[in-house]
Design an enzyme around this catalytic site. Structure first.
Site, short mmCIF file in Angstrom:
data_model
loop_
_atom_site.label_atom_id
_atom_site.label_comp_id
_atom_site.label_asym_id
_atom_site.label_seq_id
_atom_site.Cartn_x
_atom_site.Cartn_y
_atom_site.Cartn_z
N ILE A 12 -18.49 -14.66 5.89
CA ILE A 12 -18.99 -15.04 4.57
C ILE A 12 -18.16 -16.20 4.01
CG2 ILE A 12 -19.56 -14.19 2.26
CD1 ILE A 12 -19.58 -11.33 3.45
N ASN A 35 -9.47 -11.95 12.37
CA ASN A 35 -10.85 -11.62 12.75
C ASN A 35 -11.73 -12.88 12.71
OD1 ASN A 35 -12.78 -9.66 13.57
ND2 ASN A 35 -13.67 -9.69 11.52
N ASP A 58 -0.81 -15.03 6.23
CA ASP A 58 -1.28 -13.72 5.81
C ASP A 58 -1.14 -13.60 4.28
OD1 ASP A 58 -1.44 -10.84 7.56
OD2 ASP A 58 -1.10 -10.68 5.39
N SER A 124 -18.33 -4.50 -2.61
CA SER A 124 -19.40 -4.06 -1.72
C SER A 124 -20.23 -2.99 -2.40
CB SER A 124 -18.75 -3.49 -0.46
OG SER A 124 -19.70 -2.75 0.28
N TYR A 149 -12.03 2.17 4.28
CA TYR A 149 -12.45 0.80 3.93
C TYR A 149 -13.11 0.79 2.54
CZ TYR A 149 -15.58 -3.19 3.53
OH TYR A 149 -16.26 -4.28 3.04
N LYS A 153 -12.06 -1.06 -1.34
CA LYS A 153 -12.88 -1.86 -2.25
C LYS A 153 -12.89 -1.23 -3.64
CE LYS A 153 -14.01 -5.03 0.59
NZ LYS A 153 -13.29 -6.30 0.46
N ASP A 295 -23.59 7.52 6.80
CA ASP A 295 -24.73 6.68 6.40
C ASP A 295 -25.53 7.35 5.29
OD1 ASP A 295 -24.31 4.52 8.02
OD2 ASP A 295 -25.97 4.92 9.40
P1 NAD Z 1 -14.66 -11.43 8.24
O1 NAD Z 1 -13.80 -10.48 8.98
O2 NAD Z 1 -15.54 -12.35 9.01
O3 NAD Z 1 -13.77 -12.31 7.27
C1 NAD Z 1 -12.56 -11.83 6.71
C2 NAD Z 1 -11.49 -12.88 7.00
O4 NAD Z 1 -10.25 -12.45 6.44
C3 NAD Z 1 -11.25 -13.08 8.50
O5 NAD Z 1 -11.33 -14.48 8.78
C4 NAD Z 1 -9.85 -12.54 8.74
O6 NAD Z 1 -9.18 -13.25 9.76
C5 NAD Z 1 -9.21 -12.72 7.37
N1 NAD Z 1 -8.13 -11.79 7.06
C6 NAD Z 1 -8.13 -10.43 7.19
N2 NAD Z 1 -6.97 -9.93 6.76
C7 NAD Z 1 -6.21 -10.99 6.34
C8 NAD Z 1 -4.90 -11.11 5.80
N3 NAD Z 1 -4.11 -10.06 5.62
N4 NAD Z 1 -4.44 -12.35 5.49
C9 NAD Z 1 -5.22 -13.44 5.70
N5 NAD Z 1 -6.46 -13.38 6.22
C10 NAD Z 1 -6.95 -12.17 6.52
O7 NAD Z 1 -15.54 -10.58 7.19
P2 NAD Z 1 -16.74 -11.02 6.26
O8 NAD Z 1 -17.96 -10.30 6.70
O9 NAD Z 1 -16.77 -12.49 6.10
O10 NAD Z 1 -16.29 -10.34 4.90
C11 NAD Z 1 -15.58 -11.04 3.89
C12 NAD Z 1 -15.23 -10.09 2.76
O11 NAD Z 1 -16.46 -9.53 2.24
C13 NAD Z 1 -14.38 -8.90 3.18
O12 NAD Z 1 -13.48 -8.61 2.14
C14 NAD Z 1 -15.39 -7.79 3.34
O13 NAD Z 1 -14.81 -6.54 3.16
C15 NAD Z 1 -16.38 -8.12 2.24
N6 NAD Z 1 -17.72 -7.55 2.47
C16 NAD Z 1 -18.38 -7.81 3.65
C17 NAD Z 1 -19.62 -7.25 3.89
C18 NAD Z 1 -20.33 -7.48 5.18
O14 NAD Z 1 -21.26 -6.73 5.48
N7 NAD Z 1 -19.99 -8.50 5.97
C19 NAD Z 1 -20.21 -6.43 2.91
C20 NAD Z 1 -19.54 -6.21 1.72
C21 NAD Z 1 -18.28 -6.77 1.51
N1 UFG Z 2 -28.10 0.91 12.21
C1 UFG Z 2 -28.69 1.37 13.38
N2 UFG Z 2 -28.13 1.01 14.57
C2 UFG Z 2 -27.03 0.22 14.67
C3 UFG Z 2 -26.44 -0.25 13.47
C4 UFG Z 2 -27.00 0.12 12.26
O1 UFG Z 2 -29.69 2.08 13.33
O2 UFG Z 2 -26.57 -0.05 15.78
C5 UFG Z 2 -28.72 1.26 10.92
C6 UFG Z 2 -27.80 2.07 10.02
O3 UFG Z 2 -27.92 3.44 10.29
C7 UFG Z 2 -28.31 1.66 8.63
C8 UFG Z 2 -28.76 0.21 8.83
O4 UFG Z 2 -28.99 0.06 10.22
O5 UFG Z 2 -29.43 2.43 8.28
C9 UFG Z 2 -27.74 -0.82 8.38
O6 UFG Z 2 -26.48 -0.53 8.99
P1 UFG Z 2 -25.26 -1.57 8.96
O7 UFG Z 2 -24.16 -0.98 9.75
O8 UFG Z 2 -25.73 -2.93 9.35
O9 UFG Z 2 -24.91 -1.66 7.40
P2 UFG Z 2 -24.42 -0.54 6.38
O10 UFG Z 2 -25.39 -0.55 5.24
O11 UFG Z 2 -24.17 0.75 7.04
O12 UFG Z 2 -22.99 -1.11 5.90
C10 UFG Z 2 -22.77 -2.48 5.59
C11 UFG Z 2 -21.31 -2.81 5.85
C12 UFG Z 2 -20.43 -2.07 4.89
C13 UFG Z 2 -20.86 -2.37 3.48
C14 UFG Z 2 -22.33 -2.04 3.29
C15 UFG Z 2 -22.82 -2.42 1.92
O13 UFG Z 2 -20.95 -2.48 7.18
O14 UFG Z 2 -19.10 -2.51 5.03
O15 UFG Z 2 -23.11 -2.74 4.27
O16 UFG Z 2 -22.46 -3.72 1.64
F1 UFG Z 2 -20.12 -1.63 2.63
#
Ligand code: NAD
Ligand code: UFG
Length: 338
Positions: A12, A35, A58, A124, A149, A153, A295
Site C-alpha cells: 500500500i 517485507n 527500522d 483496519s 495482529y 491495530k 474468519d
Molecule cells: P506490507 O508488508 O507490504 O508493507 C509494510 C511495510 O512496512 C513493508 O515494506 C515492511 O518492510 C515495512 N516494515 C515492517 N516493519 C517495519 C519496521 N519495524 N520498521 C520499518 N519498516 C517496517 O503491507 P501492506 O499491505 O502495504 O500494509 C501496510 C499497512 O496497512 C500495514 O500497517 C498493515 O497492517 C495495514 N493494513 C493492510 C491491509 C491489507 O490487507 N494489506 C489491511 C488493513 C491494514
Molecule cells: N479466502 C479463501 N481462501 C483463501 C484466502 C481467503 O476462501 O485462500 C476467503 C476468506 O475466508 C475470506 C475472504 O476470502 O472469506 C477474504 O480473505 P482474506 O484473507 O483475503 O481477507 P480477510 O478479510 O480475512 O482479512 C484481510 C487482511 C486483514 C485485515 C482485513 C480487513 O488479511 O489483515 O482484511 O482489512 F484486517
C-alpha cells in the site's frame, strides 16, 4: 516540506508514494525492507519520474529517526510500517507487539520531540471484530479481535486517540482499510507476498500464473447469499488516494478523525473468482475447505463519512481490481524477485 512514509516500499505504501508524488508532495520513505524490496522504489521512479528519499531503517531505531527528523523537513507522517500476517501473529505475538506497538511508540516520541504532530495511521476493518452491524459505519463499536495482529491495530488506535486528547496539537487520522487488492495500472508495482499467500486475491493470481495448483475456499456454509465469505474489496490506488485526501484534512488542523476506506459493496469468494475469470479469461481451479479460524461471514463498509468529509470515493470497480492484479502478477511472476 516532505511527507514521511513509513513502510513506503511495501504494497500500500508504494502505491501511496506514487499518488503523493503525482499530487506534488515530496516524499521520504523509511522502511527496513523486512517485507518488501528496494526494487519497488526504482519502479516508483519509473512511474512518476520523481526521486524518493529513502532510509533503510527500522521504526524502532531512535537514532535513525532523529537523523531523519533533523535532516528532512517533515511536516506529516503516513505510518504504514508494521507486520501484518494474521496467522504469523498468533505464533509470534511478542514480535508483533514489539514491532508494531513498541515501534510506533518510538516513532511518536521522536515525532513530538521534533514538533511534528500530524499522523495518518493504517488501521483496519479488523478492529470491528465480528461487526455489530453491516454496512459498517465508523460508529460501529470496536469488537474483540481474534489475533495479536488485530490487537496491535486496535491498541494503536487507542494510543493515538489518548495522545491526541492529551495534546490537541496532534492531528491524528485513523484510516480503517477494508480489503485492498489490485495494483497500479502500469503493472510495475503490486503486492509481493512472502511464501504462500494468506489473502484471497494474491492466492488467485498465483493459481492463475501456475505457481499454485488450486484455491481452497474456506467455508461455504456462512450466512451469506452463496455461503462463502463476503468482503469489501478496494482498489489499492483508490486506497492510496484516500491518504492524499487525508493529508488535506490534516492541513485543516482536524484533530482526531476516523474514516472507513472501502467501496460499500461486498463480494463473496465465488463472485471474486467469477469476476477474475471474466476479467482475465483464465479459469481458477478451486476446492472446498473447512472454515478458517477467526474468519467472519460478512464485512463491508458504509463509506459515506469519507465521501462527505474527505471528498473521497472509490473510483475503480471489481473488474479493474482483478485485471490490474493480474497485469502485475503476469508481468512479474516472481514479484520483485528479478
Ligand atoms: P506490507 O508488508 O507490504 O508493507 C509494510 C511495510 O512496512 C513493508 O515494506 C515492511 O518492510 C515495512 N516494515 C515492517 N516493519 C517495519 C519496521 N519495524 N520498521 C520499518 N519498516 C517496517 O503491507 P501492506 O499491505 O502495504 O500494509 C501496510 C499497512 O496497512 C500495514 O500497517 C498493515 O497492517 C495495514 N493494513 C493492510 C491491509 C491489507 O490487507 N494489506 C489491511 C488493513 C491494514
Ligand atoms: N479466502 C479463501 N481462501 C483463501 C484466502 C481467503 O476462501 O485462500 C476467503 C476468506 O475466508 C475470506 C475472504 O476470502 O472469506 C477474504 O480473505 P482474506 O484473507 O483475503 O481477507 P480477510 O478479510 O480475512 O482479512 C484481510 C487482511 C486483514 C485485515 C482485513 C480487513 O488479511 O489483515 O482484511 O482489512 F484486517
Amino acid at each position: 516540506m516532505s511527507i514521511l512514509v513509513t513502510g513506503g516500499a511495501g504494497y500500500i505504501g508504494s502505491h501511496t508514494v506514487v499518488e503523493l508524488q503525482n499530487a506534488g508532495y515530496e516524499v521520504v520513505v523509511l522502511d527496513n525492507l523486512s517485507n518488501s524490496s528496494k526494487e519497488s522504489l526504482n519502479r516508483i521512479k519509473a512511474i512518476t519520474g520523481k526521486e524518493t528519499v529513502f532510509y533503510q531503517n527500522d521504526i524502532n531505531d531512535r537514532a535513525a529517526l532523529m537523523e531523519i527528523f533533523q535532516k528532512e523537513k517533515i511536516t506529516s507522517c503516513i505510518h504504514f510500517a508494521g507486520l501484518k500476517a494474521v496467522g504469523e501473529s498468533v505464533v509470534k505475538p511478542w514480535e508483533y507487539y514489539q514491532n508494531n506497538i513498541a515501534g510506533t511508540l518510538v516513532l511518536l516520541d521522536e515525532m513530538r520531540k521534533h514538533g511534528i504532530k500530524n499522523i495518518i495511521f493504517s488501521s483496519s476493518a479488523t478492529v470491528y471484530g465480528d461487526p455489530a452491524f453491516i454496512p459498517i459505519t465508523e460508529e460501529c463499536p470496536k469488537g474483540t479481535c481474534t489475533n495479536p495482529y488485530g490487537f496491535t491495530k486496535s491498541m494503536l488506535e487507542q494510543i493515538l486517540t489518548d495522545m491526541q486528547v492529551a495534546d490537541p496539537e496532534w492531528n491524528v487520522i485513523l484510516l480503517r482499510y477494508f480489503n485492498p487488492i489490485g495494483a497500479h495500472a502500469s503493472g510495475t508495482i503490486g503486492e509481493d507476498p512472502n511464501g504462500i499467500p494468506n489473502n484471497l486475491m494474491p492466492f488467485i493470481t498465483q493459481v492463475a500464473v501456475g505457481k499454485l495448483k488450486e484455491l481452497g475456499i474456506f467455508g461455504n456454509d456462512y450466512d451469506t447469499p452463496d455461503g462463502t465469505g463476503v468482503r469489501d474489496y478496494i482498489h489499492v490506488v483508490d486506497l492510496a488516494n484516500g491518504h492524499v485526501k487525508a493529508l488535506s484534512k490534516i492541513a485543516e488542523n482536524c484533530g482526531l478523525k476516523i474514516y472507513n476506506l472501502g467501496t460499500g459493496t461486498g463480494y463473496s469468494v465465488f463472485e471474486i473468482i467469477k469476476n477474475f475469470e471474466e476479467a482475465t479469461g483464465i479459469k481458477i481451479a478451486y476446492s472446498m475447505k473447512p472454515r478458517r479460524q477467526g474468519d467472519i461471514a460478512s464485512c463491508y463498509a458504509n463509506a459515506d463519512k469519507a465521501k462527505a468529509e474527505l471528498d473521497w470515493q472509490a473510483k475503480y470497480g471489481i473488474r479493474e481490481m482483478c485485471a490490474d492484479a493480474w497485469r502485475w502478477q503476469s508481468q512479474n511472476p516472481r514479484g520483485y524477485g528479478v
